[in-house]
Write an enzyme that holds these catalytic residues in place. Structure first.
Site, PDB file in Angstrom:
ATOM      1  N   ASP A 129      41.864  46.558  31.469  1.00 27.68           N
ATOM      2  CA  ASP A 129      42.072  46.788  32.805  1.00 27.68           C
ATOM      3  C   ASP A 129      43.083  47.846  33.062  1.00 27.68           C
ATOM      4  OD1 ASP A 129      42.552  46.061  35.542  1.00 27.68           O
ATOM      5  OD2 ASP A 129      44.496  45.623  35.253  1.00 27.68           O
ATOM      6  N   ASP A 157      47.281  47.428  29.447  1.00 28.01           N
ATOM      7  CA  ASP A 157      47.197  46.239  28.702  1.00 28.01           C
ATOM      8  C   ASP A 157      46.041  46.229  28.083  1.00 28.01           C
ATOM      9  OD1 ASP A 157      45.701  45.558  30.890  1.00 28.01           O
ATOM     10  OD2 ASP A 157      47.117  44.255  31.782  1.00 28.01           O
ATOM     11  N   TYR A 213      46.094  39.311  39.464  1.00 26.35           N
ATOM     12  CA  TYR A 213      45.117  39.737  40.668  1.00 26.35           C
ATOM     13  C   TYR A 213      44.812  38.849  41.593  1.00 26.35           C
ATOM     14  CZ  TYR A 213      44.473  44.505  38.055  1.00 26.35           C
ATOM     15  OH  TYR A 213      44.502  45.477  37.545  1.00 26.35           O
ATOM     16  N   GLU A 270      52.059  53.453  35.316  1.00 22.44           N
ATOM     17  CA  GLU A 270      50.396  52.482  34.773  1.00 22.44           C
ATOM     18  C   GLU A 270      49.399  53.015  35.407  1.00 22.44           C
ATOM     19  OE1 GLU A 270      49.375  48.342  32.953  1.00 22.44           O
ATOM     20  OE2 GLU A 270      50.852  48.387  34.547  1.00 22.44           O
TER      21      GLU A 270
END
Length: 593
Positions: free
Chosen positions: A79, A82, A231, A476
């Site tokens: 994703d 990670d 999410y 990120e």
């Protein structure tokens, strides 16, 4: 000395403004940005890597995903920084890549990137096919978000849980299933000109998964509780409309168009006006896609409802352009759309993509956006989309590119496990869970692996960015945030190229000999590109006098940089003068490298 009259000066300024508004030109090397963006998806691959893999610091990983649950779930995408394979953002990623391949196919082909785009799509769709072994079963996640975030390891060294989670009639997930159906339908369109058999296979799965999503309704994060803190889904109504919209575009089956019309109120399609477009909120995308049907003159008996959808599409566009009677998307002082504190650039990228798409739909039908107090031309949408892309690529208060590896200044401490640890091809010993934090996460040095094309979270509301791995809200990257850039950059690459230099022209003195008046013209050549320029050759029309400061070539009235100046660096200047009577000479760029 000669001075221009105020009226003449104003005329020059007016002509310049009119020209700049009429013609949008390239500001950055969007082709290079596109190439790097596609590399990011190779860096995010899970599974057995192909021989064609270009990101060499990655290795095979996740080779037994799903096996403990009796299903082959090898493949797909990690994703973000990670190593969890979250189904909802992964499916949105594939939808956006596919939309890019469909709407901007000519642009991608022209820059030889269609093959890489289709490869990126197929890496996701092959995984979705595996994840859909039965009509009413869809595996929606591999990996445990909590345990994954406790470790800092390369994907090749993973010691964290690889538990797989599924949806079925007892554990529904209309949002995740709906987005997956949309992704497969959009991908079927992307592959149709190249592999009709694969395209048809994708459609079969898309229709079955949509039926599952529609018949067994529920939130996916209530069935897959592990996803909730990462999410969370705000609704599944938009994904049902989104899937049906893409299925209509892929099949032209009136059933799906009737679905979005009949459910326009109950599922919020014509009732909700939104100011964002993202992995969680698809309404603006639905509204613009359905507007295309109307703009193409294919609304038929559904025209009245499609007009309601378009009114909401216009609301979104007006809100982005700050022309929505105060109900606008917030912007930073530096001109960036600002939707969320956490990973804001994903919303910027997706909004800019939508505006570029909508601009083309409107331009084709010679239509406009209807804002509360003004009508907006299609070109203005594209200009605004370009401004957001340019901010991302470096035209911002920090002069920093937020696309890793692009430009001269970009983030060096990305919150990404694989980028921050030396490649397994060089450091062959495994990196342990805690060791990764102690030895690599806390390092002050730059990432050993440049993760080209990663769109980081980006600056805060004041255009500030802090380049630190621990600053994950800003540093990120995600696949769902980066995906819209493929279509956006490919569309912007079509714009005419901007000149790499600008000429600052002035008259420094004048004198008269007999009846003839002569002028001393001073011209500053400035490199306004972001790259060094060599082999610059200039051609002069209407040059009648002598010139100093440039070296003549064998071709008449053609000059190049002086012998002592081999390279014109970014932002640097070179000055030359010439003398002649009458109007100034016209200078054109004949060649540069």
């Amino acid at each position: 000395m000669v001075s221009l009259s105020p009226s003449y000066t104003s005329l020059i300024l007016l002509v310049g403004l009119l020209f700049s508004e009429a013609t949008i030109v390239n500001s950055f090397d969007y082709g290079d940005a596109l190439d790097k963006t596609l590399l990011f998806f190779e860096a995010q691959r899970s599974g057995k890597l192909p021989a064609s893999q270009r990101v060499k610091w990655r290795g095979d990983s996740g080779l037994s995903d799903g096996y403990a649950q009796g299903v082959n779930l090898v493949g797909g995408y990690y994703d973000a920084g990670d190593h969890v394979k979250f189904g909802l953002p992964m499916a949105f990623t594939v939808t956006m890549l596919s939309w890019s391949a469909v709407d901007f196919s000519g642009d991608l082909v022209s820059v030889n990137q269609m093959a890489h785009t289709l490869e990126a799509i197929k890496w996701g769709t092959d995984y979705f096919i595996k994840a859909h072994p039965k009509p009413f079963v869809l595996w929606g996640q591999v990996g445990d978000g909590a345990s994954d975030h406790y470790c800092w390891q390369r994907a090749e060294d993973m010691t964290t849980s690889r538990t797989a989670y599924k949806l079925d009639p007892e554990n529904p997930g209309s949002d995740l299933a709906g987005e997956t159906a949309a992704a497969l339908a959009a991908a079927s369109l992307a592959f149709k000109p190249y592999d009709s058999t694969y395209s048809e296979l994708l459609l079969v799965h898309a229709k079955q998964i949509f039926s599952f999503a529609n018949r067994f309704r529920g939130f996916y994060d209530e069935s897959i509780g592990n996803a909730k803190q990462f999410y969370t889904s705000s609704s599944y109504a938009d994904e049902l409309l989104w899937a049906a919209t893409w299925l209509y575009r892929a099949t032209k089956d009136e059933y799906f168009l009737k679905y979005v019309v009949d459910n326009c109120v109950s599922l919020g399609g014509t009732g909700l006006a939104v100011k964002e477009f993202s992995w969680d909120n698809k309404y603006a995308g639905i509204q613009i896609l359905l507007s295309k049907i109307l703009l193409d003159g294919a609304g038929g008996q559904y025209t009245a409802t499609l007009q309601q959808y378009q009114a909401k599409a216009d609301y979104f566009a007006c809100a982005c352009l700050q022309k929505n009677d105060g109900y606008n998307v917030k912007m930073t002082p530096g001109g960036l759309l600002y939707v969320r504190e956490w990973n804001n650039l994903q919303y910027t990228a997706s909004s800019a993509f939508l505006l570029a798409v909508y601009s083309d739909y409107l331009a084709k039908s010679k239509s406009v956006v209807k804002c509360p107090s003004v009508q907006v031309q299609p070109q203005e949408l594209l200009t605004f989309a370009k401004s957001q892309a340019d901010y991302i690529l470096g035209k911002n208060p920090k002069s920093m590119s937020y696309l890793v590896g692009f430009g001269q200044s970009y983030p060096l401490h990305v919150h990404h496990r694989g980028a921050s640890i030396t490649s397994i091809s060089l450091l062959k010993s495994a990196v342990g869970c805690v060791e990764g934090f102690e030895s690599w996460y806390k390092r002050v040095e730059a990432d050993p692996n440049v993760i080209y094309g990663a769109l980081v979270g980006g600056p805060n509301a004041n255009d500030e960015y802090f380049d630190s791995r621990s600053n994950y809200e800003q540093s990120e990257p995600t696949i769902s945030g980066t995906a819209p850039l493929v279509g956006l950059f490919s569309r912007l690459h079509r714009l005419p190229a901007a000149a790499p230099v600008e000429f600052l022209h002035s008259i420094t003195s004048t004198w008269t000999v007999g009846t003839e008046t002569y002028y001393r013209h001073k011209v500053i050549i400035k490199n306004v590109s972001q790259k060094p320029i060599t082999q610059l050759r200039l051609h002069f029309d209407s040059l009648t006098g002598s010139l100093w400061g440039l070296s003549p070539t064998q071709e008449k009235n053609t000059y190049e940089l002086p012998e002592w100046l081999k390279v014109l660096e970014p932002s640097s200047e070179c000055t030359f003068v010439y003398i002649q009577g009458g109007a100034q000479a016209k200078i054109s760029i004949q060649n540069y490298h």
